[in-house]
Scaffold this motif. Structure first.
Motif, PDB file in Angstrom:
ATOM      1  N   ASN A  80       0.829  -1.206   0.000  1.00 56.11           N
ATOM      2  CA  ASN A  80       0.000   0.000   0.000  1.00 56.11           C
ATOM      3  C   ASN A  80       0.863   1.256   0.000  1.00 56.11           C
ATOM      4  OD1 ASN A  80      -2.498  -1.259  -0.058  1.00 56.11           O
ATOM      5  ND2 ASN A  80      -2.636  -1.425   2.150  1.00 56.11           N
ATOM      6  N   PHE A  81       1.973   1.224   0.761  1.00 48.37           N
ATOM      7  CA  PHE A  81       2.896   2.370   0.791  1.00 48.37           C
ATOM      8  C   PHE A  81       3.547   2.582  -0.569  1.00 48.37           C
ATOM      9  CE2 PHE A  81       7.297   3.829   1.155  1.00 48.37           C
ATOM     10  CZ  PHE A  81       7.110   5.081   1.737  1.00 48.37           C
ATOM     11  N   LEU A  82       4.023   1.482  -1.172  1.00 46.20           N
ATOM     12  CA  LEU A  82       4.680   1.586  -2.476  1.00 46.20           C
ATOM     13  C   LEU A  82       3.712   2.063  -3.554  1.00 46.20           C
ATOM     14  CD1 LEU A  82       6.885  -1.653  -2.446  1.00 46.20           C
ATOM     15  CD2 LEU A  82       7.657   0.717  -2.219  1.00 46.20           C
ATOM     16  N   LEU A  83       2.492   1.526  -3.537  1.00 43.41           N
ATOM     17  CA  LEU A  83       1.499   1.928  -4.531  1.00 43.41           C
ATOM     18  C   LEU A  83       1.071   3.382  -4.321  1.00 43.41           C
ATOM     19  CD1 LEU A  83      -0.778  -1.242  -4.781  1.00 43.41           C
ATOM     20  CD2 LEU A  83       0.918  -0.453  -6.423  1.00 43.41           C
ATOM     21  N   GLY A  84       1.024   3.807  -3.070  1.00 42.48           N
ATOM     22  CA  GLY A  84       0.603   5.164  -2.776  1.00 42.48           C
ATOM     23  C   GLY A  84       1.670   6.203  -3.087  1.00 42.48           C
ATOM     24  N   ASN A  85       2.957   5.800  -2.981  1.00 44.72           N
ATOM     25  CA  ASN A  85       4.047   6.761  -3.139  1.00 44.72           C
ATOM     26  C   ASN A  85       4.939   6.511  -4.349  1.00 44.72           C
ATOM     27  OD1 ASN A  85       4.012   8.384  -0.367  1.00 44.72           O
ATOM     28  ND2 ASN A  85       3.641   6.231   0.124  1.00 44.72           N
ATOM     29  N   TYR A  86       5.015   5.255  -4.801  1.00 49.63           N
ATOM     30  CA  TYR A  86       5.877   4.919  -5.941  1.00 49.63           C
ATOM     31  C   TYR A  86       5.149   3.961  -6.876  1.00 49.63           C
ATOM     32  CZ  TYR A  86       9.305   6.655  -2.555  1.00 49.63           C
ATOM     33  OH  TYR A  86       9.970   7.416  -1.628  1.00 49.63           O
ATOM     34  N   ALA A  87       3.924   4.310  -7.256  1.00 50.40           N
ATOM     35  CA  ALA A  87       3.091   3.415  -8.060  1.00 50.40           C
ATOM     36  C   ALA A  87       3.756   3.056  -9.384  1.00 50.40           C
ATOM     37  CB  ALA A  87       1.727   4.056  -8.322  1.00 50.40           C
ATOM     38  N   ALA A  88       4.310   4.052 -10.079  1.00 53.55           N
ATOM     39  CA  ALA A  88       4.922   3.808 -11.391  1.00 53.55           C
ATOM     40  C   ALA A  88       6.102   2.844 -11.269  1.00 53.55           C
ATOM     41  CB  ALA A  88       5.371   5.125 -12.017  1.00 53.55           C
ATOM     42  N   PHE A  89       6.945   3.060 -10.259  1.00 52.63           N
ATOM     43  CA  PHE A  89       8.114   2.192 -10.070  1.00 52.63           C
ATOM     44  C   PHE A  89       7.688   0.772  -9.700  1.00 52.63           C
ATOM     45  CE2 PHE A  89      10.541   6.207  -8.582  1.00 52.63           C
ATOM     46  CZ  PHE A  89      10.689   6.613  -9.907  1.00 52.63           C
ATOM     47  N   THR A  90       6.683   0.672  -8.816  1.00 54.50           N
ATOM     48  CA  THR A  90       6.200  -0.646  -8.381  1.00 54.50           C
ATOM     49  C   THR A  90       5.619  -1.426  -9.549  1.00 54.50           C
ATOM     50  OG1 THR A  90       5.656   0.305  -6.219  1.00 54.50           O
ATOM     51  CG2 THR A  90       4.717  -1.850  -6.738  1.00 54.50           C
ATOM     52  N   TYR A  91       4.769  -0.764 -10.335  1.00 61.21           N
ATOM     53  CA  TYR A  91       4.160  -1.439 -11.482  1.00 61.21           C
ATOM     54  C   TYR A  91       5.163  -1.693 -12.600  1.00 61.21           C
ATOM     55  CZ  TYR A  91      -0.641  -1.457  -9.807  1.00 61.21           C
ATOM     56  OH  TYR A  91      -1.795  -1.737  -9.109  1.00 61.21           O
ATOM     57  N   SER A  92       6.227  -0.896 -12.675  1.00 64.55           N
ATOM     58  CA  SER A  92       7.292  -1.159 -13.653  1.00 64.55           C
ATOM     59  C   SER A  92       7.974  -2.489 -13.347  1.00 64.55           C
ATOM     60  CB  SER A  92       8.332  -0.031 -13.621  1.00 64.55           C
ATOM     61  OG  SER A  92       7.780   1.182 -14.068  1.00 64.55           O
ATOM     62  N   THR A 238       1.524   7.605 -16.820  1.00 64.09           N
ATOM     63  CA  THR A 238       1.069   8.802 -16.105  1.00 64.09           C
ATOM     64  C   THR A 238       2.144   9.372 -15.183  1.00 64.09           C
ATOM     65  OG1 THR A 238       0.090   7.392 -14.376  1.00 64.09           O
ATOM     66  CG2 THR A 238      -1.361   8.111 -16.169  1.00 64.09           C
ATOM     67  N   ALA A 239       3.292   8.700 -15.102  1.00 61.37           N
ATOM     68  CA  ALA A 239       4.383   9.183 -14.261  1.00 61.37           C
ATOM     69  C   ALA A 239       5.080  10.358 -14.942  1.00 61.37           C
ATOM     70  CB  ALA A 239       5.383   8.046 -14.007  1.00 61.37           C
ATOM     71  N   PRO A 240       5.765  11.204 -14.180  1.00 61.46           N
ATOM     72  CA  PRO A 240       6.529  12.301 -14.780  1.00 61.46           C
ATOM     73  C   PRO A 240       7.562  11.764 -15.779  1.00 61.46           C
ATOM     74  CG  PRO A 240       6.366  12.583 -12.403  1.00 61.46           C
ATOM     75  CD  PRO A 240       5.823  11.227 -12.714  1.00 61.46           C
ATOM     76  N   VAL A 241       7.812  12.537 -16.826  1.00 60.21           N
ATOM     77  CA  VAL A 241       8.740  12.102 -17.872  1.00 60.21           C
ATOM     78  C   VAL A 241      10.116  11.780 -17.296  1.00 60.21           C
ATOM     79  CG1 VAL A 241       9.888  12.778 -20.020  1.00 60.21           C
ATOM     80  CG2 VAL A 241       7.505  13.436 -19.623  1.00 60.21           C
ATOM     81  N   THR A 242      10.512  12.526 -16.294  1.00 63.69           N
ATOM     82  CA  THR A 242      11.838  12.315 -15.700  1.00 63.69           C
ATOM     83  C   THR A 242      11.945  10.961 -14.993  1.00 63.69           C
ATOM     84  OG1 THR A 242      11.061  13.537 -13.737  1.00 63.69           O
ATOM     85  CG2 THR A 242      12.308  14.772 -15.396  1.00 63.69           C
ATOM     86  N   LEU A 244      10.548   8.112 -16.187  1.00 60.93           N
ATOM     87  CA  LEU A 244      10.463   7.013 -17.153  1.00 60.93           C
ATOM     88  C   LEU A 244      11.766   6.221 -17.296  1.00 60.93           C
ATOM     89  CD1 LEU A 244       8.188   8.587 -19.926  1.00 60.93           C
ATOM     90  CD2 LEU A 244       7.559   7.073 -18.042  1.00 60.93           C
ATOM     91  N   PRO A 245      12.951   6.875 -17.336  1.00 61.84           N
ATOM     92  CA  PRO A 245      14.194   6.078 -17.402  1.00 61.84           C
ATOM     93  C   PRO A 245      14.350   5.143 -16.209  1.00 61.84           C
ATOM     94  CG  PRO A 245      14.631   8.362 -17.990  1.00 61.84           C
ATOM     95  CD  PRO A 245      13.233   8.316 -17.451  1.00 61.84           C
ATOM     96  N   ILE A 246      13.944   5.639 -15.016  1.00 64.43           N
ATOM     97  CA  ILE A 246      14.032   4.792 -13.812  1.00 64.43           C
ATOM     98  C   ILE A 246      13.044   3.635 -13.931  1.00 64.43           C
ATOM     99  CG2 ILE A 246      13.793   4.736 -11.302  1.00 64.43           C
ATOM    100  CD1 ILE A 246      14.464   7.702 -11.264  1.00 64.43           C
ATOM    101  N   CYS A 247      11.839   3.923 -14.456  1.00 62.52           N
ATOM    102  CA  CYS A 247      10.833   2.867 -14.659  1.00 62.52           C
ATOM    103  C   CYS A 247      11.389   1.787 -15.590  1.00 62.52           C
ATOM    104  CB  CYS A 247       9.553   3.450 -15.261  1.00 62.52           C
ATOM    105  SG  CYS A 247       8.602   4.494 -14.128  1.00 62.52           S
ATOM    106  N   LEU A 248      12.058   2.212 -16.641  1.00 63.03           N
ATOM    107  CA  LEU A 248      12.631   1.267 -17.600  1.00 63.03           C
ATOM    108  C   LEU A 248      13.696   0.395 -16.946  1.00 63.03           C
ATOM    109  CD1 LEU A 248      12.889   0.220 -20.499  1.00 63.03           C
ATOM    110  CD2 LEU A 248      14.536   2.064 -20.934  1.00 63.03           C
ATOM    111  N   ILE A 249      14.553   1.026 -16.143  1.00 64.37           N
ATOM    112  CA  ILE A 249      15.615   0.271 -15.453  1.00 64.37           C
ATOM    113  C   ILE A 249      15.005  -0.747 -14.490  1.00 64.37           C
ATOM    114  CG2 ILE A 249      17.499   0.460 -13.780  1.00 64.37           C
ATOM    115  CD1 ILE A 249      18.126   3.214 -15.047  1.00 64.37           C
ATOM    116  N   ILE A 250      13.990  -0.315 -13.740  1.00 59.39           N
ATOM    117  CA  ILE A 250      13.328  -1.217 -12.784  1.00 59.39           C
ATOM    118  C   ILE A 250      12.652  -2.379 -13.510  1.00 59.39           C
ATOM    119  CG2 ILE A 250      11.434  -1.391 -11.110  1.00 59.39           C
ATOM    120  CD1 ILE A 250      12.095   1.469 -10.250  1.00 59.39           C
ATOM    121  N   ALA A 251      12.009  -2.094 -14.658  1.00 60.98           N
ATOM    122  CA  ALA A 251      11.356  -3.142 -15.445  1.00 60.98           C
ATOM    123  C   ALA A 251      12.393  -4.152 -15.943  1.00 60.98           C
ATOM    124  CB  ALA A 251      10.613  -2.538 -16.628  1.00 60.98           C
TER     125      ALA A 251
END
Length: 270
Positions: A80-92, A238-242, A244-251
């Motif tokens: 719940n904490f991760l989804l509430g604060n880092y949803a894009a990273f968690t779902y990546s 829906t995450a900030p463009v900045t 997205l690179p972190i989302c890609l790395i996490i994925a």
């Protein structure tokens, strides 16, 4: 599996596939026929014990069940904490897990022909539409809770379909969270009974399909998992463009983990 089951959009079946226990899970569940009750009714305790341990793989179910229960108890607040604060990273991360799982399933196909492609596309579209549906307005009567438990557990056995998402769609997710918080015994028992019936029924259907129509079943699962990617992608785009690179790395990290696990288990369906 427990961690993923409490996350709407992620399937426990996907995690079972990733860790190489999916086949054993389906076989173990479908092997339970409740024939051990017959000698118990006759008072033959020794025969009851023999059939009980023959039908139920306790060495498999006990650690699996404990893991799921502990995850639900310990990880709920963290998720719940991760989804509430880092949803894009968690779902990546979970998106990476799903993409690698699709690749694992793809390797199970003997040939990716027109028939397999058609089935994959059809179920990808259906899954994409389904996960985007708005929640229904339903009552919380005991029969509805039984049916909700039945449907949710069936989804959890299918990679790509989230049982939590189905509960959201049925309008029962928040209600069941409150039921667990209040420890409403009657409602919990009814929901669990529905889940138990669904568990037994769906496992037999999946086992039959994998044994008799493996290629079409695998193509269907690939399609469902592709369509279910809608949930992670909606949170990522829906995450900030900045970010997205972190989302890609996490994925990529998530994909790499699955590839390493798959290499270790060299997993193959029935």
């Amino acid at each position: 599996m427990g961690t993923s089951d409490i996350m709407p959009g992620i399937s426990g079946g996907t995690i079972a596939l990733i860790t190489g226990i999916y086949d054993k899970l389906i076989r173990s569940i479908s092997n339970i026929k409740f024939m051990f009750f017959k000698p118990l009714l006759k008072g033959d305790i020794s025969e009851f014990k023999r059939q009980l341990f023959e039908e139920i793989d306790f060495e498999f179910f006990i650690p699996l069940g404990l893991g799921i229960v502990l995850a639900v108890i310990l990880m709920a607040s963290i998720i719940n904490f991760l989804l509430g604060n880092y949803a894009a990273f968690t779902y990546s991360f979970f998106g990476g897990l799903i993409l690698s799982s699709i690749y694992i399933l793809y390797k199970q196909l003997d040939a990716f022909n027109i028939k397999a492609i058609s089935v994959t596309v059809i179920f990808a579209i259906l899954a994409y539409i389904f996960v985007g549906l708005n929640p229904m307005q339903t009552a919380h009567s005991l029969p509805i809770l039984f049916i909700s438990g039945f449907i949710a557990i069936c989804a959890m056995l299918l990679p790509g379909i989230s049982g939590s998402s189905l509960l959201l769609l049925l309008g029962q997710y928040e209600y069941m969270i409150n039921v667990l918080h209040r420890i409403s015994i009657i409602e919990i028992i009814v929901f669990v009974l529905g889940a138990g019936v669904g568990f037994m029924a769906m496992s037999r259907i999946i086992k039959y399909m994998l044994e008799n129509h493996k290629q079409l079943t695998v193509a269907t699962l690939i399609g469902i998992m592709l369509g279910s990617m809608r949930i992670p992608l909606q949170h990522i785009v829906t995450a900030p463009v900045t970010s997205l690179p972190i989302c890609l790395i996490i994925a990529i990290i998530g994909m790499a983990i699955v590839m390493l696990v798959e290499t270790k288990f060299n997993y193959e369906l029935i």
